[in-house]
Design a protein around this motif. Sequence first.
Motif, PDB file in Angstrom:
ATOM      1  N   UNK A  53       2.549 -10.370  16.009  1.00 23.56           N
ATOM      2  CA  UNK A  53       3.429 -10.871  14.952  1.00 23.56           C
ATOM      3  C   UNK A  53       2.713 -11.759  13.947  1.00 23.56           C
ATOM      4  N   UNK A  54       1.703 -12.515  14.375  1.00 23.85           N
ATOM      5  CA  UNK A  54       1.050 -13.489  13.494  1.00 23.85           C
ATOM      6  C   UNK A  54      -0.086 -12.919  12.661  1.00 23.85           C
ATOM      7  N   UNK A  55      -0.852 -12.040  13.239  1.00 25.76           N
ATOM      8  CA  UNK A  55      -2.045 -11.558  12.553  1.00 25.76           C
ATOM      9  C   UNK A  55      -1.679 -10.605  11.417  1.00 25.76           C
ATOM     10  N   UNK A  56      -2.484 -10.655  10.392  1.00 27.17           N
ATOM     11  CA  UNK A  56      -2.360  -9.688   9.295  1.00 27.17           C
ATOM     12  C   UNK A  56      -3.515  -8.688   9.333  1.00 27.17           C
ATOM     13  N   UNK A  57      -4.390  -8.872  10.273  1.00 31.26           N
ATOM     14  CA  UNK A  57      -5.558  -8.014  10.426  1.00 31.26           C
ATOM     15  C   UNK A  57      -5.158  -6.791  11.245  1.00 31.26           C
ATOM     16  N   UNK A  58      -5.252  -5.589  10.671  1.00 28.68           N
ATOM     17  CA  UNK A  58      -4.832  -4.385  11.401  1.00 28.68           C
ATOM     18  C   UNK A  58      -5.616  -4.145  12.689  1.00 28.68           C
ATOM     19  N   UNK A  59      -6.885  -4.541  12.715  1.00 33.04           N
ATOM     20  CA  UNK A  59      -7.677  -4.379  13.943  1.00 33.04           C
ATOM     21  C   UNK A  59      -7.162  -5.299  15.050  1.00 33.04           C
ATOM     22  N   UNK A  60      -6.839  -6.524  14.687  1.00 33.62           N
ATOM     23  CA  UNK A  60      -6.306  -7.474  15.659  1.00 33.62           C
ATOM     24  C   UNK A  60      -4.955  -6.987  16.165  1.00 33.62           C
ATOM     25  N   UNK A 110      -7.266 -16.325   9.386  1.00 34.92           N
ATOM     26  CA  UNK A 110      -8.538 -15.998  10.010  1.00 34.92           C
ATOM     27  C   UNK A 110      -8.829 -16.877  11.218  1.00 34.92           C
ATOM     28  N   UNK A 111      -8.407 -18.139  11.170  1.00 42.24           N
ATOM     29  CA  UNK A 111      -8.610 -19.029  12.325  1.00 42.24           C
ATOM     30  C   UNK A 111      -7.899 -18.461  13.549  1.00 42.24           C
ATOM     31  N   UNK A 112      -6.670 -18.000  13.349  1.00 48.25           N
ATOM     32  CA  UNK A 112      -5.923 -17.398  14.450  1.00 48.25           C
ATOM     33  C   UNK A 112      -6.660 -16.178  14.979  1.00 48.25           C
TER      34      UNK A 112
END
Length: 181
Positions: A53-60, A110-112
């Motif tokens: 839910x938090x990440x905007x990085x598709x890989x994450x 990015x920190x997350x």
Amino acid sequence: MKHIRFGLGAVAAALCMATGASAQGLQKPDVAFLKQAAQNGHAEVESSKIAQTKSRNPQVKAFAAQMVEDHTKVNDELKALAASKGVELPNEPSAMQKGKTKVLGAMDGERFDKRYADEMGVDAHEDTIKLFNKAATEAKDPEVKAFAAKTLPALQHHLKQAQDLNAAVKAGKGEGAASRP
């Protein structure tokens, strides 16, 4: 007669304690493995749900989705094994794991992603692999030993994926344009 029965029960309990056997017939290290594996699995699922839910990085997000799916399946297998042995498992991460998840959940961007990939991806899988390796070689119960051995290849695969993800996140790759300032 009651005193004799009680006396024999006390002797049997003392023998079990002296040999390290639990009431379920499992050795204490086998029980400890089952419980720690359950806590690790819960921590992985909880932190990965946050990452979804938090990440905007598709890989994450993709890695987190796979961790939720895979670790939920393993958690279910572990729960069934423990139940068959009469062992009650924790239904949540340890206090330390909950603290790490709380700190992780307070981060953004990015920190997350870096913290999730490093701590819950790489570090957590390294710790879990050590735990499962030990059980696969040292567990006394054949079913516990087989479960650990069967699960190890997937955990090792997860570690490799986590290492690749960690490297990509540290390099700033894969983040969606929406998350850039």
